[in-house]
Scaffold this motif. Structure first.
Motif, PDB file in Angstrom:
ATOM      1  N   ASN A 182     -43.231  11.787  73.788  1.00 51.07           N
ATOM      2  CA  ASN A 182     -42.248  11.426  74.771  1.00 51.07           C
ATOM      3  C   ASN A 182     -43.074  10.842  76.173  1.00 51.07           C
ATOM      4  OD1 ASN A 182     -40.372  12.311  72.884  1.00 51.07           O
ATOM      5  ND2 ASN A 182     -39.867  14.282  74.050  1.00 51.07           N
ATOM      6  N   ASN A 183     -43.751  11.688  76.634  1.00 53.53           N
ATOM      7  CA  ASN A 183     -44.536  11.119  77.856  1.00 53.53           C
ATOM      8  C   ASN A 183     -45.022   9.820  77.642  1.00 53.53           C
ATOM      9  OD1 ASN A 183     -44.224  13.463  79.245  1.00 53.53           O
ATOM     10  ND2 ASN A 183     -45.824  14.341  78.677  1.00 53.53           N
ATOM     11  N   ALA A 184     -45.638   9.542  76.402  1.00 55.17           N
ATOM     12  CA  ALA A 184     -46.420   8.258  76.312  1.00 55.17           C
ATOM     13  C   ALA A 184     -45.247   6.855  76.052  1.00 55.17           C
ATOM     14  CB  ALA A 184     -47.058   8.112  74.959  1.00 55.17           C
ATOM     15  N   LYS A 185     -44.094   7.487  75.519  1.00 51.54           N
ATOM     16  CA  LYS A 185     -42.921   6.229  75.477  1.00 51.54           C
ATOM     17  C   LYS A 185     -42.531   6.164  76.692  1.00 51.54           C
ATOM     18  CE  LYS A 185     -41.352   7.544  70.689  1.00 51.54           C
ATOM     19  NZ  LYS A 185     -40.462   8.263  69.813  1.00 51.54           N
ATOM     20  N   ARG A 186     -42.430   6.973  77.485  1.00 48.99           N
ATOM     21  CA  ARG A 186     -41.841   7.010  78.858  1.00 48.99           C
ATOM     22  C   ARG A 186     -42.693   5.858  79.505  1.00 48.99           C
ATOM     23  NH1 ARG A 186     -40.623  11.595  80.086  1.00 48.99           N
ATOM     24  NH2 ARG A 186     -42.532  12.511  80.726  1.00 48.99           N
ATOM     25  N   ALA A 187     -44.030   5.891  79.586  1.00 45.57           N
ATOM     26  CA  ALA A 187     -45.056   5.325  80.293  1.00 45.57           C
ATOM     27  C   ALA A 187     -44.932   3.635  79.803  1.00 45.57           C
ATOM     28  CB  ALA A 187     -46.267   5.563  80.146  1.00 45.57           C
ATOM     29  N   ILE A 188     -44.853   3.578  78.413  1.00 46.60           N
ATOM     30  CA  ILE A 188     -44.948   2.348  77.748  1.00 46.60           C
ATOM     31  C   ILE A 188     -43.484   1.715  78.194  1.00 46.60           C
ATOM     32  CG2 ILE A 188     -44.586   1.220  75.466  1.00 46.60           C
ATOM     33  CD1 ILE A 188     -46.382   3.346  74.511  1.00 46.60           C
ATOM     34  N   LYS A 189     -42.348   2.340  78.180  1.00 45.47           N
ATOM     35  CA  LYS A 189     -40.927   1.752  78.358  1.00 45.47           C
ATOM     36  C   LYS A 189     -41.135   1.186  79.991  1.00 45.47           C
ATOM     37  CE  LYS A 189     -36.310   2.654  78.706  1.00 45.47           C
ATOM     38  NZ  LYS A 189     -34.992   3.623  78.690  1.00 45.47           N
ATOM     39  N   TYR A 190     -41.646   2.150  80.744  1.00 49.26           N
ATOM     40  CA  TYR A 190     -41.746   1.573  82.205  1.00 49.26           C
ATOM     41  C   TYR A 190     -42.491   0.432  82.268  1.00 49.26           C
ATOM     42  CZ  TYR A 190     -42.514   1.281  87.025  1.00 49.26           C
ATOM     43  OH  TYR A 190     -42.639   0.840  88.419  1.00 49.26           O
ATOM     44  N   LYS A 191     -43.691   0.255  81.392  1.00 46.30           N
ATOM     45  CA  LYS A 191     -44.576  -0.750  81.768  1.00 46.30           C
ATOM     46  C   LYS A 191     -43.898  -1.945  81.080  1.00 46.30           C
ATOM     47  CE  LYS A 191     -48.958  -2.872  80.317  1.00 46.30           C
ATOM     48  NZ  LYS A 191     -50.253  -2.681  79.991  1.00 46.30           N
ATOM     49  N   GLU A 192     -43.142  -1.818  79.853  1.00 47.32           N
ATOM     50  CA  GLU A 192     -42.397  -3.024  79.343  1.00 47.32           C
ATOM     51  C   GLU A 192     -41.548  -3.521  80.164  1.00 47.32           C
ATOM     52  OE1 GLU A 192     -41.317  -1.505  75.579  1.00 47.32           O
ATOM     53  OE2 GLU A 192     -43.234  -1.976  74.610  1.00 47.32           O
ATOM     54  N   GLU A 193     -40.681  -2.727  80.937  1.00 51.23           N
ATOM     55  CA  GLU A 193     -39.357  -2.960  81.966  1.00 51.23           C
ATOM     56  C   GLU A 193     -39.845  -3.506  83.089  1.00 51.23           C
ATOM     57  OE1 GLU A 193     -36.775   0.277  81.651  1.00 51.23           O
ATOM     58  OE2 GLU A 193     -36.361  -0.029  79.488  1.00 51.23           O
ATOM     59  N   ASN A 194     -41.020  -3.128  83.858  1.00 57.73           N
ATOM     60  CA  ASN A 194     -41.468  -3.133  85.063  1.00 57.73           C
ATOM     61  C   ASN A 194     -42.675  -4.042  85.257  1.00 57.73           C
ATOM     62  OD1 ASN A 194     -38.961  -1.689  86.505  1.00 57.73           O
ATOM     63  ND2 ASN A 194     -40.034  -0.033  85.121  1.00 57.73           N
TER      64      ASN A 194
END
Length: 158
Positions: free
Chosen positions: A49-61
């Protein structure tokens, strides 16, 4: 670190490998040592979940934080891929960056990269898992050495 198909139809070993193999089979054969090595995927869901959150932030921002290795690790964790002992050791050594873990994603690289490597859950799991793997390997080596001594003694008494 499995083989991945490249855009040009070739195959590469891992996220960062060169697109040099003509088939998945050729890639796997060339990297058979990796596939022979024991792997583990019993890390906590929180690390994923932590890794997914980091990836999502990078993709969106967008983010200039981290290295290719760090983002590869995040994708491995997010996809629940099996990890080798060497990869687990790298995760465990990421503990040295713990002092930056509370930096908000939009204020620096510490928090996002900490999460990319699994966050507290991932790093702490890696430290414990590495100790367990190394302990089991040590016991196995002691056991094999013990048997070798017995066999040598039996053979010398013949």
């Amino acid at each position: 670190m499995p083989c991945y198909e490249c855009e040009n139809g070739k195959w590469r070993f891992g996220e960062t490998g060169n697109c040099q193999y003509d088939s998945k089979s050729e890639c796997e054969t060339a990297n058979k040592d990796y596939y022979a090595e024991e792997t583990y995927n019993d890390y906590p869901q929180a690390a994923t979940n932590n890794a997914k959150r980091a990836i999502k932030y990078k993709e969106e921002n967008g983010s200039d934080c981290g290295t290719r290795v760090g983002w590869t690790r995040a994708r491995q964790l997010a996809n629940r891929e099996s990890l080798t002992r060497d990869t687990i050791a790298r995760m465990a050594s990421f503990k040295r960056h713990q002092q930056h873990k509370d930096v908000p994603y939009d204020e620096g690289c510490g928090g996002i990269m900490w999460d990319a490597w699994g966050g507290d859950a991932g790093v702490n799991w890696a430290i414990k898992k590495l100790d367990k793997i190394d302990s089991e390997n040590s016991i196995k080596e002691d056991f094999e050495s013990f048997f070798e001594e017995i066999i040598n003694k039996i053979n010398s008494e013949k």
